[in-house]
Design a protein around this motif. Structure first.
Motif, PDB file in Angstrom:
ATOM      1  N   ARG A 146      -4.298   2.776   3.886  1.00  0.00           N
ATOM      2  CA  ARG A 146      -3.775   2.708   5.238  1.00  0.00           C
ATOM      3  C   ARG A 146      -2.560   1.796   5.333  1.00  0.00           C
ATOM      4  NH1 ARG A 146      -7.920   0.125   8.467  1.00  0.00           N
ATOM      5  NH2 ARG A 146      -6.564  -1.699   8.565  1.00  0.00           N
ATOM      6  N   VAL A 147      -2.583   0.676   4.613  1.00  0.00           N
ATOM      7  CA  VAL A 147      -1.480  -0.285   4.700  1.00  0.00           C
ATOM      8  C   VAL A 147      -0.182   0.328   4.174  1.00  0.00           C
ATOM      9  CG1 VAL A 147      -0.630  -2.503   3.834  1.00  0.00           C
ATOM     10  CG2 VAL A 147      -3.011  -2.280   4.615  1.00  0.00           C
ATOM     11  N   SER A 148      -0.274   0.996   3.024  1.00  0.00           N
ATOM     12  CA  SER A 148       0.947   1.587   2.464  1.00  0.00           C
ATOM     13  C   SER A 148       1.393   2.799   3.287  1.00  0.00           C
ATOM     14  CB  SER A 148       0.754   1.960   0.988  1.00  0.00           C
ATOM     15  OG  SER A 148      -0.427   2.706   0.801  1.00  0.00           O
ATOM     16  N   LEU A 149       0.457   3.476   3.939  1.00  0.00           N
ATOM     17  CA  LEU A 149       0.829   4.576   4.846  1.00  0.00           C
ATOM     18  C   LEU A 149       1.639   4.045   6.028  1.00  0.00           C
ATOM     19  CD1 LEU A 149       0.656   7.490   6.002  1.00  0.00           C
ATOM     20  CD2 LEU A 149      -1.562   6.847   6.996  1.00  0.00           C
TER      21      LEU A 149
ATOM     22  N   SER B 118      -1.728  12.681  10.305  1.00  0.00           N
ATOM     23  CA  SER B 118      -2.718  13.741  10.120  1.00  0.00           C
ATOM     24  C   SER B 118      -2.571  14.379   8.734  1.00  0.00           C
ATOM     25  CB  SER B 118      -2.520  14.754  11.241  1.00  0.00           C
ATOM     26  OG  SER B 118      -3.116  15.966  10.917  1.00  0.00           O
ATOM     27  N   ALA B 119      -1.318  14.554   8.279  1.00  0.00           N
ATOM     28  CA  ALA B 119      -1.102  15.085   6.930  1.00  0.00           C
ATOM     29  C   ALA B 119      -1.634  14.108   5.885  1.00  0.00           C
ATOM     30  CB  ALA B 119       0.392  15.334   6.706  1.00  0.00           C
ATOM     31  N   ALA B 120      -1.369  12.820   6.094  1.00  0.00           N
ATOM     32  CA  ALA B 120      -1.812  11.810   5.129  1.00  0.00           C
ATOM     33  C   ALA B 120      -3.335  11.766   5.033  1.00  0.00           C
ATOM     34  CB  ALA B 120      -1.262  10.440   5.515  1.00  0.00           C
ATOM     35  N   LEU B 121      -4.013  11.944   6.159  1.00  0.00           N
ATOM     36  CA  LEU B 121      -5.476  11.890   6.139  1.00  0.00           C
ATOM     37  C   LEU B 121      -6.051  12.969   5.229  1.00  0.00           C
ATOM     38  CD1 LEU B 121      -6.633  11.169   9.807  1.00  0.00           C
ATOM     39  CD2 LEU B 121      -5.906   9.587   8.025  1.00  0.00           C
ATOM     40  N   ARG B 122      -5.353  14.090   5.177  1.00  0.00           N
ATOM     41  CA  ARG B 122      -5.842  15.172   4.325  1.00  0.00           C
ATOM     42  C   ARG B 122      -5.543  14.909   2.849  1.00  0.00           C
ATOM     43  NH1 ARG B 122      -3.632  20.442   7.241  1.00  0.00           N
ATOM     44  NH2 ARG B 122      -2.539  19.005   8.631  1.00  0.00           N
ATOM     45  N   ALA B 123      -4.488  14.111   2.572  1.00  0.00           N
ATOM     46  CA  ALA B 123      -4.074  13.907   1.188  1.00  0.00           C
ATOM     47  C   ALA B 123      -4.636  12.626   0.566  1.00  0.00           C
ATOM     48  CB  ALA B 123      -2.543  13.896   1.108  1.00  0.00           C
ATOM     49  N   VAL B 124      -4.823  11.590   1.386  1.00  0.00           N
ATOM     50  CA  VAL B 124      -5.420  10.327   0.902  1.00  0.00           C
ATOM     51  C   VAL B 124      -6.866  10.332   1.366  1.00  0.00           C
ATOM     52  CG1 VAL B 124      -5.183   7.785   0.897  1.00  0.00           C
ATOM     53  CG2 VAL B 124      -3.264   9.205   1.595  1.00  0.00           C
ATOM     54  N   PRO B 125      -7.776   9.762   0.630  1.00  0.00           N
ATOM     55  CA  PRO B 125      -9.109   9.618   1.237  1.00  0.00           C
ATOM     56  C   PRO B 125      -9.086   8.545   2.315  1.00  0.00           C
ATOM     57  CG  PRO B 125      -9.145   9.055  -1.130  1.00  0.00           C
ATOM     58  CD  PRO B 125      -7.713   9.241  -0.735  1.00  0.00           C
TER      59      PRO B 125
ATOM     60  N   SER C 265       4.416  18.097   5.819  1.00  0.00           N
ATOM     61  CA  SER C 265       4.048  16.690   5.578  1.00  0.00           C
ATOM     62  C   SER C 265       5.267  15.790   5.458  1.00  0.00           C
ATOM     63  CB  SER C 265       3.176  16.565   4.337  1.00  0.00           C
ATOM     64  OG  SER C 265       3.948  16.332   3.166  1.00  0.00           O
ATOM     65  N   HIS C 266       6.480  16.363   5.465  1.00  0.00           N
ATOM     66  CA  HIS C 266       7.703  15.564   5.434  1.00  0.00           C
ATOM     67  C   HIS C 266       7.687  14.583   4.249  1.00  0.00           C
ATOM     68  CE1 HIS C 266      11.370  14.623   7.618  1.00  0.00           C
ATOM     69  NE2 HIS C 266      11.162  13.348   7.418  1.00  0.00           N
ATOM     70  N   GLY C 267       7.275  15.103   3.102  1.00  0.00           N
ATOM     71  CA  GLY C 267       7.276  14.275   1.888  1.00  0.00           C
ATOM     72  C   GLY C 267       6.034  13.431   1.677  1.00  0.00           C
ATOM     73  N   VAL C 268       5.169  13.347   2.690  1.00  0.00           N
ATOM     74  CA  VAL C 268       3.981  12.497   2.579  1.00  0.00           C
ATOM     75  C   VAL C 268       3.065  12.974   1.445  1.00  0.00           C
ATOM     76  CG1 VAL C 268       1.787  11.956   3.748  1.00  0.00           C
ATOM     77  CG2 VAL C 268       3.967  11.561   4.919  1.00  0.00           C
ATOM     78  N   GLU C 269       2.951  14.287   1.309  1.00  0.00           N
ATOM     79  CA  GLU C 269       2.055  14.812   0.263  1.00  0.00           C
ATOM     80  C   GLU C 269       2.490  14.317  -1.122  1.00  0.00           C
ATOM     81  OE1 GLU C 269       1.824  19.144  -0.109  1.00  0.00           O
ATOM     82  OE2 GLU C 269      -0.266  18.943  -0.738  1.00  0.00           O
TER      83      GLU C 269
ATOM     84  N   ALA D  13       4.415  11.599  -1.671  1.00  0.00           N
ATOM     85  CA  ALA D  13       4.279  10.134  -1.693  1.00  0.00           C
ATOM     86  C   ALA D  13       2.850   9.739  -2.067  1.00  0.00           C
ATOM     87  CB  ALA D  13       4.673   9.553  -0.334  1.00  0.00           C
ATOM     88  N   VAL D  14       1.873  10.532  -1.624  1.00  0.00           N
ATOM     89  CA  VAL D  14       0.486  10.274  -1.994  1.00  0.00           C
ATOM     90  C   VAL D  14       0.286  10.588  -3.480  1.00  0.00           C
ATOM     91  CG1 VAL D  14      -1.910  10.997  -1.628  1.00  0.00           C
ATOM     92  CG2 VAL D  14      -0.379  10.681   0.338  1.00  0.00           C
ATOM     93  N   GLU D  15       0.773  11.730  -3.900  1.00  0.00           N
ATOM     94  CA  GLU D  15       0.646  12.154  -5.295  1.00  0.00           C
ATOM     95  C   GLU D  15       1.268  11.115  -6.244  1.00  0.00           C
ATOM     96  OE1 GLU D  15      -0.385  15.285  -6.542  1.00  0.00           O
ATOM     97  OE2 GLU D  15       0.493  15.265  -8.565  1.00  0.00           O
ATOM     98  N   GLU D  16       2.387  10.533  -5.835  1.00  0.00           N
ATOM     99  CA  GLU D  16       3.108   9.568  -6.670  1.00  0.00           C
ATOM    100  C   GLU D  16       2.585   8.142  -6.521  1.00  0.00           C
ATOM    101  OE1 GLU D  16       5.424  10.132  -8.917  1.00  0.00           O
ATOM    102  OE2 GLU D  16       5.600  12.296  -8.564  1.00  0.00           O
ATOM    103  N   GLY D  17       1.558   7.959  -5.688  1.00  0.00           N
ATOM    104  CA  GLY D  17       0.993   6.625  -5.522  1.00  0.00           C
ATOM    105  C   GLY D  17       1.803   5.714  -4.617  1.00  0.00           C
ATOM    106  N   LEU D  18       2.789   6.267  -3.922  1.00  0.00           N
ATOM    107  CA  LEU D  18       3.590   5.443  -3.013  1.00  0.00           C
ATOM    108  C   LEU D  18       2.845   5.201  -1.700  1.00  0.00           C
ATOM    109  CD1 LEU D  18       6.954   7.247  -3.789  1.00  0.00           C
ATOM    110  CD2 LEU D  18       6.441   4.853  -4.321  1.00  0.00           C
ATOM    111  N   ILE D  19       1.976   6.148  -1.349  1.00  0.00           N
ATOM    112  CA  ILE D  19       1.027   5.937  -0.256  1.00  0.00           C
ATOM    113  C   ILE D  19      -0.363   5.995  -0.886  1.00  0.00           C
ATOM    114  CG2 ILE D  19       0.065   6.853   1.896  1.00  0.00           C
ATOM    115  CD1 ILE D  19       2.801   8.126   2.487  1.00  0.00           C
ATOM    116  N   ARG D  20      -1.079   4.878  -0.799  1.00  0.00           N
ATOM    117  CA  ARG D  20      -2.387   4.795  -1.459  1.00  0.00           C
ATOM    118  C   ARG D  20      -3.511   4.524  -0.472  1.00  0.00           C
ATOM    119  NH1 ARG D  20       1.370   1.880  -3.379  1.00  0.00           N
ATOM    120  NH2 ARG D  20       0.591   0.048  -2.241  1.00  0.00           N
TER     121      ARG D  20
END
Lengths: 264, 227
Positions: B40-43, B163-170, B25-29, B31-38
Motif C-alpha cells: 500500500r505504501v509504495s502504491l 482498483s487496478a492495483a488491488l487486482r495485481a497486488v495482494p 491500469s495506466h502502467g500500474v500492472e 509497476a507491480v510486475e517489476e516490484g515498483l509497487i509492492r
C-alpha cells in the motif's frame, strides 16, 4: 554578466545528385563546423557553443533544415553544460527547429545535455517532417554531475518536444524536473534519460528493429513504442550507462558509427 | 427541467459509466510486475507522483484549458487544446487509453445528456477526443464548475488505478480505501496546480518510470489490462 544570444541556421539541399550545404547563418556563441564525412557517409553539421556552456538568461536558437531528397547528420561537438543560474536570473532557453522535406533524411544526434545543480533550462525542440521525409532524433539529459557526487536538488529542466506534420501536431511531450525528482514513478535511482524519436511514413519495421535491440540493453531501463505513428524510445539510468547504451543502440540501429565527435 | 450539475458529474465519473475504465491500469500492472509497487505504501507513493508530477499534471492542465475554451465558446482554441491532448501521450497504450475512453465518453454523453456543443465537437473532431478534454467539454457545457469537475476527474482517475492495483497486488479492499484517503491531498493539490497553469508550454512530467512501465506493458507476458 552579459547574457548570450546566439543563433545558428543550417540548410542542406540536394544539387547535382549530392547533398550540399545551402544557407548558413551563425552568431556567437553558436557556431557550426562541417567536418569531412567518412567515405559513403552523408554530410555532417557539428554545432558548437563557443562559450563552453550555457548559463542563466542565455538564449540560443538552432535550426537545421534538409531540403527535398537531401540527407545529413547533425550533432554537437561536446556535451552541452548548463551552469548554475545566479540568484534571480531567468532560465536559459534553447530553441531547436528541425525541418525535413519530402524524401529528405536527417539524423539529429546531439550529445548529452548536463544540467548542473541549480541550473535553469527551458529547451524546446520542434520537428516538422513532411510526408516522405525521415527523421531520427536522440536527446539525452543528465541531472547534476553525478560523477562528482552532485545531486540535482534545485534547479529546473523543462525539455519540450513536438513533432509536426504539415498543418498538424502529431506528438508532443515535455519533461519538467524542478529540484529533486519525485519518489514513486519518478527517476528511481537514475540521473539520466535518453529519448529517441523516429519519424517515417512506415514506422513498423524500424520499431521492430528498435525493440529487438533494446531488449538486450544493459544496465538501463529501456523501451520503445509507436505512438500516433511516431517511434519513441526511452533509456533511463545512471548517466554513463545511459550514454553507453544509447551509443550502442544508435550504432546498431543506424548500422553505422556515430559521428566522430561522439568518440573523442 | 431539473438541471443538477452534481448529479451529472457523479454519473459521468462513476465506474459504472460505460467507457471501459476498468480495462486500463495506466502502467500500474507493470509497476507491480517489476516490484515498483509492492504494497500500500509504495502504491500511494507511485500514484502521488503520477498525480503531482505525471499524468495528473498534464491531463489536469489540458482539462482546465479545455473547460475554459469551451466555456468561452472559443471552439478554435478548444480544438487546439484537443489536438494537443491527443498528441501529448507518452506511449501507444496510454494514447489508446485516453482516445478510446474519450471517444466513448463523448458518444455516450451525447446520447444520455445531449447538448449541441457535444455534437459539434464530435463532428469537427471526427469523434476522437482525449478523455480529459472530453469530460471537460461536457462539464463546461452542462454548467459544472471547473474545480469540482477537475477534482472529480482526478479522483476517478486515482480510484480506477487503485482498483487496478488491488487486482495485481495482494491488497484488500480496505487497503484500497486507505490509499484513496491518503491521496486526497495529492488530488486536491493537482487540481489547484492545474487550475493555476497559465500556459500549457510550462507544463511537463517528471515520471519516466511511468513511461517505462507503459512501454514494458506492451510486451508483458501476462496482462489483465490494456495499458
Amino acid at each position: 554578466m552579459q547574457r548570450a544570444s546566439g543563433e545558428s541556421r543550417v540548410t542542406f539541399d540536394l544539387r547535382d545528385g549530392k547533398t550540399r550545404l545551402g544557407d548558413l547563418y551563425q552568431r556567437d556563441p553558436c557556431r557550426v563546423l562541417f567536418p569531412k564525412p567518412e567515405l559513403g557517409e552523408p554530410p555532417q553539421a557539428v554545432m558548437i557553443t563557443t562559450s563552453g556552456g550555457v548559463t542563466g538568461g542565455d538564449a540560443l536558437r538552432m535550426s537545421v533544415e534538409i531540403g527535398p531528397g537531401a540527407e545529413a547528420v547533425a550533432t554537437t561537438q561536446a556535451a552541452e553544460k548548463i551552469y548554475r543560474a545566479s540568484r534571480g536570473s531567468v532560465a536559459c532557453t534553447i530553441d531547436v527547429d528541425v525541418r525535413v522535406a519530402e524524401g529528405a533524411v536527417l539524423d539529429w544526434l546531439p550529445q548529452e545535455t548536463i544540467v548542473f545543480e541549480g541550473a535553469r533550462l527551458k529547451r524546446r525542440t520542434v520537428a516538422e517532417v513532411v510526408e516522405g521525409g525521415s527523421l531520427l532524433a536522440c536527446e539525452m539529459v543528465v541531472l547534476g554531475r553525478g560523477a562528482s557526487g552532485e545531486r540535482f536538488a534545485s534547479g529546473l529542466l523543462l525539455d519540450a518536444w513536438s513533432v509536426r506534420r504539415p498543418g498538424r501536431l502529431v506528438w508532443t511531450d515535455t519533461l519538467r524536473v524542478e529540484g529533486e525528482t519525485p519518489d514513486g514513478a519518478g527517476f528511481g535511482t537514475a540521473n539520466a534519460l535518453a529519448t529517441v524519436i523516429g519519424v517515417w511514413d512506415v514506422p513498423l519495421p524500424h520499431f521492430e528493429k528498435a525493440r529487438a535491440l533494446l531488449e538486450t540493453a544493459d544496465a538501463v531501463r529501456a523501451g520503445v513504442t509507436v505512438v500516433n505513428g511516431i517511434l519513441v524510445a526511452r533509456l533511463l539510468g545512471e548517466a554513463t550507462a545511459v550514454r553507453h547504451a544509447t551509443i550502442r543502440f544508435l550504432t546498431e540501429f543506424r548500422g553505422r558509427r556515430l559521428p566522430r565527435v561522439w568518440h573523442v | 427541467m431539473v438541471n443538477d450539475p452534481l448529479y451529472r458529474l457523479l454519473a459521468w465519473l462513476s465506474p459504472a459509466y460505460p467507457v471501459g475504465a476498468f480495462s486500463y491500469s495506466h502502467g500500474v500492472e507493470t509497476a507491480v510486475e517489476e516490484g515498483l509497487i509492492r504494497d500500500r505504501v509504495s502504491l500511494v507513493a507511485w500514484l502521488d507522483s503520477v498525480l503531482r508530477h505525471g499524468t495528473g499534471t498534464v491531463d489536469g492542465a489540458l482539462f482546465a484549458a479545455g473547460w475554459r475554451t469551451a466555456s468561452a465558446s472559443d471552439w478554435l482554441a478548444f480544438d487546439a487544446v484537443a489536438e494537443r491532448a491527443a498528441a501529448w501521450r507518452g506511449t501507444a497504450e496510454m494514447a489508446l487509453e485516453s482516445r478510446q475512453q474519450g471517444g466513448s465518453f463523448l458518444s455516450i454523453t451525447r446520447t444520455a445528456w445531449p447538448h449541441a456543443a457535444l455534437d459539434e465537437a464530435h463532428r469537427r473532431l471526427g469523434g476522437e477526443l482525449a478523455l480529459p478534454v472530453a469530460v471537460a467539454l461536457a462539464a463546461s457545457v452542462h454548467g459544472i464548475a471547473l474545480e469540482q469537475a477537475l477534482a472529480g476527474y482526478l479522483h476517478a482517475f486515482t480510484a480506477n488505478l487503485i482498483s487496478a492495483a488491488l487486482r495485481a497486488v495482494p491488497l484488500g479492499q480496505t487497503d484500497g480505501q486507505i490509499a484513496l484517503a491518503a491521496l486526497e491531498a495529492a488530488v486536491h493539490d493537482a487540481t489547484r496546480t492545474a487550475i493555476a497553469v497559465e500556459s500549457l508550454d510550462e507544463v511537463g512530467t517528471a515520471t519516466p518510470l511511468l513511461d517505462w512501465c507503459s512501454l514494458r506493458h506492451e510486451t508483458q507476458y501476462t496482462r489483465l489490462f490494456r495499458s
